[in-house]
Design a protein around this motif. Structure first.
Motif, PDB file in Angstrom:
ATOM      1  N   CYS A 261       0.939  -1.019  -0.273  1.00 46.23           N
ATOM      2  CA  CYS A 261       0.138   0.040  -0.118  1.00 46.23           C
ATOM      3  C   CYS A 261       1.002   1.187   0.053  1.00 46.23           C
ATOM      4  O   CYS A 261       1.662   1.464   0.779  1.00 46.23           O
ATOM      5  CB  CYS A 261      -1.033   0.193   1.138  1.00 46.23           C
ATOM      6  N   ILE A 262       0.553   2.085  -1.047  1.00 46.94           N
ATOM      7  CA  ILE A 262       1.649   3.169  -0.960  1.00 46.94           C
ATOM      8  C   ILE A 262       1.563   4.410  -0.042  1.00 46.94           C
ATOM      9  O   ILE A 262       2.353   4.973   0.327  1.00 46.94           O
ATOM     10  CB  ILE A 262       1.196   3.964  -2.629  1.00 46.94           C
ATOM     11  N   ASN A 263      -0.008   4.273   0.607  1.00 44.95           N
ATOM     12  CA  ASN A 263      -0.039   5.265   1.786  1.00 44.95           C
ATOM     13  C   ASN A 263       0.601   4.812   2.991  1.00 44.95           C
ATOM     14  O   ASN A 263       1.161   5.415   3.558  1.00 44.95           O
ATOM     15  CB  ASN A 263      -1.541   5.141   1.977  1.00 44.95           C
TER      16      ASN A 263
ATOM     17  N   ARG B   5       4.456   5.669   2.583  1.00 41.32           N
ATOM     18  CA  ARG B   5       4.635   6.965   2.870  1.00 41.32           C
ATOM     19  C   ARG B   5       4.563   7.105   4.161  1.00 41.32           C
ATOM     20  O   ARG B   5       5.510   7.956   4.905  1.00 41.32           O
ATOM     21  CB  ARG B   5       3.547   7.585   2.105  1.00 41.32           C
TER      22      ARG B   5
ATOM     23  N   GLN C 212       6.322   9.527  -2.459  1.00 35.20           N
ATOM     24  CA  GLN C 212       5.173   8.733  -2.864  1.00 35.20           C
ATOM     25  C   GLN C 212       4.891   9.172  -4.403  1.00 35.20           C
ATOM     26  O   GLN C 212       4.628   8.245  -5.133  1.00 35.20           O
ATOM     27  CB  GLN C 212       3.640   9.207  -2.001  1.00 35.20           C
TER      28      GLN C 212
ATOM     29  N   ILE D 134       7.638   7.091  -6.787  1.00 37.22           N
ATOM     30  CA  ILE D 134       7.011   5.938  -6.729  1.00 37.22           C
ATOM     31  C   ILE D 134       6.145   5.549  -7.723  1.00 37.22           C
ATOM     32  O   ILE D 134       6.084   4.574  -8.784  1.00 37.22           O
ATOM     33  CB  ILE D 134       6.594   5.250  -5.378  1.00 37.22           C
ATOM     34  N   LEU D 135       4.932   6.283  -7.520  1.00 35.64           N
ATOM     35  CA  LEU D 135       3.614   6.330  -8.455  1.00 35.64           C
ATOM     36  C   LEU D 135       4.066   6.621  -9.707  1.00 35.64           C
ATOM     37  O   LEU D 135       3.459   5.947 -10.771  1.00 35.64           O
ATOM     38  CB  LEU D 135       2.454   7.379  -7.976  1.00 35.64           C
TER      39      LEU D 135
ATOM     40  N   ARG E 170       6.128   3.456 -11.778  1.00 33.07           N
ATOM     41  CA  ARG E 170       5.704   2.140 -11.510  1.00 33.07           C
ATOM     42  C   ARG E 170       6.027   1.195 -12.826  1.00 33.07           C
ATOM     43  O   ARG E 170       5.980   1.744 -14.051  1.00 33.07           O
ATOM     44  CB  ARG E 170       4.189   1.851 -11.459  1.00 33.07           C
TER      45      ARG E 170
END
Length: 346
Positions: free
Chosen positions: A186-188, A191, A233, A236-237, A240
Motif C-alpha cells: 500500500c503506497i499510503n 509513505r 510517494q 514511486i507512483l 511504476r
C-alpha cells in the motif's frame, strides 16, 4: 429498582443479547452474499471470449483491528475488501475471552465446570489462544480457507506492510501448492513508514546531542518531513514498473530538498520549463513577446513568478511611474526645505 424503573436481570439481558446477535448475523450474511454475487459478476464481465471459471481469482485488501491498542487486546476483527468493487466480502471476529466461561469458573467447582464446558464448547467465544499480535494473521488464514466456499480465491493481497500475515498465508498455502498468493504494498503505508522513520531518527539523534529537528533552514521539521513523504510517494507512483527510474526519481527528490542557492543539487531533477523542479524550470529559457529572459537559477517559485512579472512591459511601465512619482515628491520636499511660516498659517 433504579430511579423507579424496573431493570432486567443478567440472564434476561443475555437472552435478549443472544437474539440480537443471531438477527445481526442473519442480516450480515445476507449482505455479504449479495456483495459476493456482485463481485463475481464484475470479474466475469472482464472476461471476453472465454468461459467464466467456477472460482474467480481476485485481488483484495486485508486488515485487522483490535479492541484496544498495544497488541494486548482480548478481541480482534479481520476483514477482506475487494479492490475492484470496494465491497466487503467477509469478516471474522477473534476472541481470547469468553464472559460465560469466566462466570462459570467463579461459580462452579472445577469438576462441575468441566461437565458444563463440554456442553458449552461449541458456543464458546474463545477461538484464539495465541498472542494478541497473532490475531490478524490467524484471522486472515480463516478467511482465506473459506473463500472458495463462495466461489472466490484471494490470490493477491494488498496489506499495510505487516509481513507476518503474508508469511502465514504463504506457509499454510490455503489454496494448495499450485496457487501462489502475491502481495502488493500500500503506497499510503509506505509513505507513512518513511515519515515514522524520519521522526524516529530526529528523536534518536536528539538523545545523542545532535539536533536534526527545529525551525531553522535545513532541519527535519514537520513540514519538511511531510514534503519528503509527498515527494517519495510521487516518485514511486510516477515510475511504476521501472525500478531504475523510480530509484533515480527518489534520489532526485532527496537532493532537491537539501539544495541551497549557494550549492544547488538538481542534477537528477527533470529539465525543461514543465519540470516540477523550480530550479530546472527557472534555468530554462522563457520567451515573452520580443524579449527573451533567462530566469536564472531560482529555487523558490515566488522568485520565478516575480522574474516573469518583471519581464513584462506593463510591469516596467508601472515601475517607471513609481520612480517618477518618488522623484517629484523629493523635488517638492527640497523646494520647501528651510521655509518658515507665520503663526496661524495652518
Amino acid at each position: 429498582m433504579v430511579m423507579n424503573m424496573s431493570v432486567m436481570n443478567k440472564s434476561t439481558f443475555n437472552d435478549h443479547a443472544a437474539v440480537m446477535k443471531k438477527a445481526s448475523e442473519c442480516v450480515a450474511d445476507s449482505v455479504l452474499h449479495d456483495a459476493r454475487l456482485e463481485v463475481r459478476k464484475a470479474y466475469s464481465d472482464l472476461i471476453v471470449d472465454a468461459a467464466v471459471p467456477e472460482i474467480s481469482d481476485i485481488s483484495v485488501s486485508f486488515d485487522g483491528t483490535w479492541f484496544t491498542r498495544g497488541h494486548s487486546s482480548m478481541y480482534g476483527v479481520g476483514s477482506v475488501i475487494d479492490l475492484l468493487t470496494g465491497f466487503v466480502l467477509d469478516y471474522t471476529v477473534m476472541s481470547k475471552h469468553c464472559y460465560r466461561c469466566m462466570i462459570a469458573k467463579r461459580r462452579m467447582p472445577i469438576t462441575d465446570f468441566r461437565v458444563w464446558y463440554a456442553v458449552h464448547a461449541p458456543e464458546c467465544d474463545i477461538n484464539h489462544e495465541g498472542s494478541s499480535g497473532a490475531i490478524e494473521a490467524e484471522a486472515a488464514l480463516i478467511l482465506w480457507k473459506r473463500s472458495e466456499q463462495y466461489g472466490l480465491r484471494h490470490t493477491t493481497i494488498l496489506s499495510d506492510g505487516d509481513a507476518s500475515t503474508y508469511k502465514r498465508l504463504s506457509d499454510e498455502k490455503p489454496y494448495g501448492a499450485s496457487v501462489a498468493i502475491q502481495k502488493e504494498e500500500c503506497i499510503n503505508h509506505i509513505r507513512k513508514r518513511l515519515g515514522t522513520a524520519l521522526r524516529k531518527a530526529v528523536s534518536e539523534w536528539r538523545t545523542r546531542g545532535c539536533k536534526l529537528g527545529g525551525r531553522g533552514h535545513g532541519t527535519l521539521k514537520a513540514m519538511t518531513i511531510a514534503k519528503l513523504q509527498k515527494y517519495y510517494q510521487k516518485a514511486i507512483l510516477d515510475n511504476r514498473g521501472n525500478l531504475l527510474a523510480m530509484k533515480s526519481a527518489i534520489y532526485a527528490t532527496l537532493f532537491h530538498s537539501i539544495s541551497t542557492d549557494e550549492k544547488p543539487q538538481h542534477g537528477n531533477c527533470p529539465v525543461g520549463t514543465e519540470s516540477w523542479c523550480y530550479y530546472q524550470s527557472a534555468v530554462a529559457q522563457v520567451s515573452y513577446g520580443d524579449k527573451t529572459v533567462a530566469l536564472g537559477v531560482r529555487r523558490d517559485r515566488g522568485r520565478v513568478v516575480k522574474a516573469k512579472l518583471r519581464a513584462t512591459k506593463k510591469f516596467q511601465h508601472y515601475r517607471q511611474a513609481i520612480k517618477s512619482a518618488k522623484r517629484r515628491l523629493l523635488e517638492a520636499a527640497k523646494r520647501t526645505e528651510g521655509t518658515t511660516y507665520k503663526a496661524g498659517y495652518f
